[in-house]
Design an enzyme around this catalytic site. Sequence first.
Site, PDB file in Angstrom:
ATOM      1  NE  ARG A 264      -4.110  -1.847   0.594  1.00  0.00           N
ATOM      2  CZ  ARG A 264      -4.737  -2.480  -0.403  1.00  0.00           C
ATOM      3  NH1 ARG A 264      -4.458  -2.172  -1.651  1.00  0.00           N
ATOM      4  NH2 ARG A 264      -5.635  -3.399  -0.147  1.00  0.00           N
TER       5      ARG A 264
ATOM      6  CG  HIS B 182      -3.697  -0.274  -7.005  1.00  0.00           C
ATOM      7  ND1 HIS B 182      -4.043   0.310  -5.821  1.00  0.00           N
ATOM      8  CD2 HIS B 182      -3.673  -1.619  -6.751  1.00  0.00           C
ATOM      9  CE1 HIS B 182      -4.232  -0.614  -4.891  1.00  0.00           C
ATOM     10  NE2 HIS B 182      -4.014  -1.793  -5.436  1.00  0.00           N
TER      11      HIS B 182
END
Lengths: 307, 307
Positions: free
Chosen positions: B225, B273
């Site tokens: 993350r 992502h």
Amino acid sequence: MMFPTILLAIDDAELSSELLSELSAFDDIKVCLPDDADANNAHMAACWHPDQALLTTFPNIQCLHSAAAGVDHLGKPLLKSGLPVARIVDPDQKQGMLEYVLWCVLNHHRDFDRALSHQSQQRWHLYPQVSASAVRVGVMGLGEIGGYVALGLAQFGYRLAGWSRSPKSIDGVDIFAGQSELVPFLERTDVLINLLPLNESTQGILNQSLFKTLPKGASIINAGRGGHLIESDLIDALKEGWLRRAILDVFTSEPLPVDHPLWTTEGVIVTPHMASSSAANVIAKQLRENVLRFNNGEPLLNKVEPF
Amino acid sequence: MMFPTILLAIDDAELSSELLSELSAFDDIKVCLPDDADANNAHMAACWHPDQALLTTFPNIQCLHSAAAGVDHLGKPLLKSGLPVARIVDPDQKQGMLEYVLWCVLNHHRDFDRALSHQSQQRWHLYPQVSASAVRVGVMGLGEIGGYVALGLAQFGYRLAGWSRSPKSIDGVDIFAGQSELVPFLERTDVLINLLPLNESTQGILNQSLFKTLPKGASIINAGRGGHLIESDLIDALKEGWLRRAILDVFTSEPLPVDHPLWTTEGVIVTPHMASSSAANVIAKQLRENVLRFNNGEPLLNKVEPF
């Protein structure tokens, strides 16, 4: 006693010096360079782009050994001389090629090529994720290296086909053989990998007609030889958007000249003939084994029929 | 009969609409959006960055389900609410992550990063080929995804170590566990892959001190993350040449803002992502299974203890 002797006809100063050092360490063979006084005693020449007058200068040479996996660099006159020709077969080199090709296939499949290009525009764009089993990879040339690469890619999950002169059998790989099956092989291929040997029948095979038989948006990887590719046809196919990308590791002139258009053609990735090579100690070990075999009248390992 | 009902608290229009469509197809459950009249009937919320007032607005929610592999996006108040939390575990997602990470490791190992950078200078430079077994890869986080990735990279030939909170056992992977073994883990790692969950103890773990414990010339891959990374520390470590490269797939703000310095920092590869996601039908199937289980008082699949 007359030692089996290898003449180094290696047009690459670093490789020549490494092989000289490795081969000198063996006490049951001799090694010499073309200028050495005893060069005429050699029966086997280890070759990398050898002088084409090799057999005239050294008429005692009775056997030619490539210092690599391919033999095309020996040149047609030597390959057609009738002398036996052998080459290097190296498991580490096959794995190296699989690594190279896997990066290239992932680069297409997982859209890294697009991400890199978007980064230069500060652009965030996500493509839908596609399963490897939906990516149709095709390997041209199913010899020692091509067969290994096709098997490895199939094991990693890709939908694999292979094309070669004669039929083969490889787990998980659909086989297409001969000129008549080239078109159906190309029509089902999203990522084309060329690992063919370079010879009269494969020269220029990566040309406009081949590109147009691939589906629009296909990518190609050339890790065979520069002579397989018609560069201007590739540049056209990229410019008109038929091909998505080309990753090229080999060129007709290496190093690729600074002003060569391929350096800057959009959609081309140039790598410096880095896909795979054998370590000098591996080459030296196989040269020694074969010169001993030749001297004892035993069959050579990894002999090839170049035509 | 009262149908088990899932409330979609999904802050992503496309995913929300896909899940609505997939879940509506099941005839043994119901699905609703926050504005629907029957939203108050739902006992389970499927979440992606949910509204933090979720439990106040819908006091009947008794169970939280992440629509992804991570749960950090639920936010601390929801994670600490005491409600059970479950998440998606998807074999295809693990394979997708392995594909992403393998490209990144090959990019370092086989010098594609350098080749791409040299191409922009029309420069031909060949680095010596290194065996995968000489490349020390380290995976932080050995959960479902990290453990799968570590095993896959080890099977491909890399020298693997893994670091996690508690000891694990993975074939071919040297295990380091707990804070006390972080330094020796980092000191032996050439390519560091972060796949940790984001929580209070891992927030900001990719910082200057960690970078300086890696050997000079190491590369890092962040597919965990954005909150794991101190961006300014990374930029410094790249600028001074301590780190060779960083491949970043996750950011504290996504999409990464157009004017963010990471887009243009030399040595950084930004990907959107894209490392790995689950297909909506896979997520929907697991949500249905768990809402039925919850309704029947059976244990939830893939429950997590976020702290």
